[in-house]
Scaffold this motif. Structure first.
Motif, PDB file in Angstrom:
ATOM      1  N   SER A  73       0.858  -1.179   0.000  1.00 17.53           N
ATOM      2  CA  SER A  73       0.000   0.000   0.000  1.00 17.53           C
ATOM      3  C   SER A  73       0.897   1.233   0.000  1.00 17.53           C
ATOM      4  O   SER A  73       2.123   1.120   0.099  1.00 17.53           O
ATOM      5  N   THR A  74       0.295   2.418  -0.092  1.00 19.21           N
ATOM      6  CA  THR A  74       1.077   3.655  -0.131  1.00 19.21           C
ATOM      7  C   THR A  74       0.579   4.603   0.948  1.00 19.21           C
ATOM      8  O   THR A  74      -0.627   4.830   1.085  1.00 19.21           O
ATOM      9  N   SER A  75       1.531   5.169   1.698  1.00 17.12           N
ATOM     10  CA  SER A  75       1.176   6.057   2.805  1.00 17.12           C
ATOM     11  C   SER A  75       0.912   7.473   2.302  1.00 17.12           C
ATOM     12  O   SER A  75       1.234   7.831   1.168  1.00 17.12           O
ATOM     13  N   SER A  76       0.357   8.306   3.180  1.00 17.40           N
ATOM     14  CA  SER A  76       0.101   9.697   2.824  1.00 17.40           C
ATOM     15  C   SER A  76       1.393  10.469   2.607  1.00 17.40           C
ATOM     16  O   SER A  76       1.396  11.537   1.980  1.00 17.40           O
ATOM     17  N   SER A  77       2.523   9.945   3.118  1.00 17.97           N
ATOM     18  CA  SER A  77       3.822  10.580   2.899  1.00 17.97           C
ATOM     19  C   SER A  77       4.426  10.206   1.555  1.00 17.97           C
ATOM     20  O   SER A  77       5.477  10.717   1.174  1.00 17.97           O
ATOM     21  N   GLY A 113      -4.192   2.358   8.037  1.00 18.37           N
ATOM     22  CA  GLY A 113      -4.104   3.807   7.931  1.00 18.37           C
ATOM     23  C   GLY A 113      -3.876   4.256   6.502  1.00 18.37           C
ATOM     24  O   GLY A 113      -4.451   5.258   6.053  1.00 18.37           O
ATOM     25  N   ASN A 114      -3.040   3.531   5.771  1.00 18.12           N
ATOM     26  CA  ASN A 114      -2.802   3.881   4.373  1.00 18.12           C
ATOM     27  C   ASN A 114      -4.085   3.811   3.558  1.00 18.12           C
ATOM     28  O   ASN A 114      -4.331   4.643   2.670  1.00 18.12           O
ATOM     29  N   LEU A 115      -4.912   2.801   3.848  1.00 17.21           N
ATOM     30  CA  LEU A 115      -6.151   2.636   3.081  1.00 17.21           C
ATOM     31  C   LEU A 115      -7.123   3.778   3.307  1.00 17.21           C
ATOM     32  O   LEU A 115      -7.992   4.030   2.467  1.00 17.21           O
ATOM     33  N   ASP A 116      -6.993   4.479   4.425  1.00 15.10           N
ATOM     34  CA  ASP A 116      -7.863   5.624   4.665  1.00 15.10           C
ATOM     35  C   ASP A 116      -7.647   6.727   3.627  1.00 15.10           C
ATOM     36  O   ASP A 116      -8.572   7.480   3.304  1.00 15.10           O
ATOM     37  N   GLY A 117      -6.417   6.813   3.096  1.00 17.10           N
ATOM     38  CA  GLY A 117      -6.113   7.870   2.145  1.00 17.10           C
ATOM     39  C   GLY A 117      -5.975   7.399   0.713  1.00 17.10           C
ATOM     40  O   GLY A 117      -6.179   8.180  -0.220  1.00 17.10           O
ATOM     41  N   ASP A 118      -5.636   6.123   0.513  1.00 12.92           N
ATOM     42  CA  ASP A 118      -5.448   5.591  -0.840  1.00 12.92           C
ATOM     43  C   ASP A 118      -5.780   4.108  -0.796  1.00 12.92           C
ATOM     44  O   ASP A 118      -5.080   3.328  -0.138  1.00 12.92           O
TER      45      ASP A 118
END
Length: 211
Positions: free
Chosen positions: A58-62, A100-105
């Motif tokens: 997955s990909t983080s908001s950073s 947490g990553n899934l919350d944004g992407d």
């Protein structure tokens, strides 16, 4: 490789490198046609159902990618249709980075491996967390009786594309259960030979006492 897989991942930069290295002609036809999500077949569904682990990216908001190993008994990952995979997400170290990553992407990539047969399946999709009520009865990937891990959530992945990758550089590896299954016939054969040798020794005179 499916058409959709190439459509999603062959970016202009990737195509430029393919052009520079001479592989663009072979891949060009694999991206033509209307855009539409791939449909899982019995091959992909069966392969997923027998996995005891896979890797989830997955990909983080950073902007940093994150790869997580997920595992469980066979059946903890399963297809619930020709577009959806579901897996039981067992409680781990409670860092909740992927969640947490899934919350944004919601975009994810899954890598399913079968080391003995040197087979790998790559899947691209969009993931969301879910509860048992989100799946029909009989399709919830719950642990078998006696399995101690706690299911913290279910994760549903709407499949966009997949690709069966080549076996090059995959080193065969075996779990203890797979080794036991392979060695069991040889062990039975050795035990039978030992019993036969013992029987023959019991029925033969002692060479040291002969004469």
């Amino acid at each position: 490789m499916t058409r959709r897989y190439g459509q999603l991942l062959f970016t202009p930069a990737a195509r430029r490198h393919q052009q520079e290295h001479g592989s663009h002609r072979g891949y060009a036809a694999m991206t033509r046609g209307p855009a539409g999500a791939d449909r899982l077949t019995a091959d992909e569904a069966g392969f997923a159902a027998t996995r005891t682990s896979f890797y989830l990216a997955s990909t983080s908001s950073s902007g940093w990618p994150y790869v997580q190993h997920r595992g469980g008994p066979p059946g903890f990952l399963r297809a619930t249709g020709d577009r959806t995979l579901a897996f039981a997400d067992y409680r781990g170290n409670r860092q909740y980075i992927t969640v947490g990553n899934l919350d944004g992407d919601d975009r994810v990539a899954l890598l399913l491996m079968d080391y003995p047969s040197r087979t790998r399946l790559k899947i691209l999709g969009r993931a969301r967390t879910a509860g048992a009520k989100d799946l029909p009865d009989g399709e919830v990937p719950m642990p078998p009786d006696g399995y101690r891990a706690k299911v913290e959530r279910l994760v549903l992945v709407e499949v966009e594309a997949f690709d069966w990758n080549c076996p090059q550089h995959i080193e065969p590896r075996y779990t203890a259960a797979e080794l036991e299954e392979t060695l069991a016939p040889m062990r039975e054969r050795m035990a039978a030979l030992e019993r036969e040798n013992a029987r023959l020794r019991a029925g033969s005179p002692d060479p040291a006492g002969a004469g």
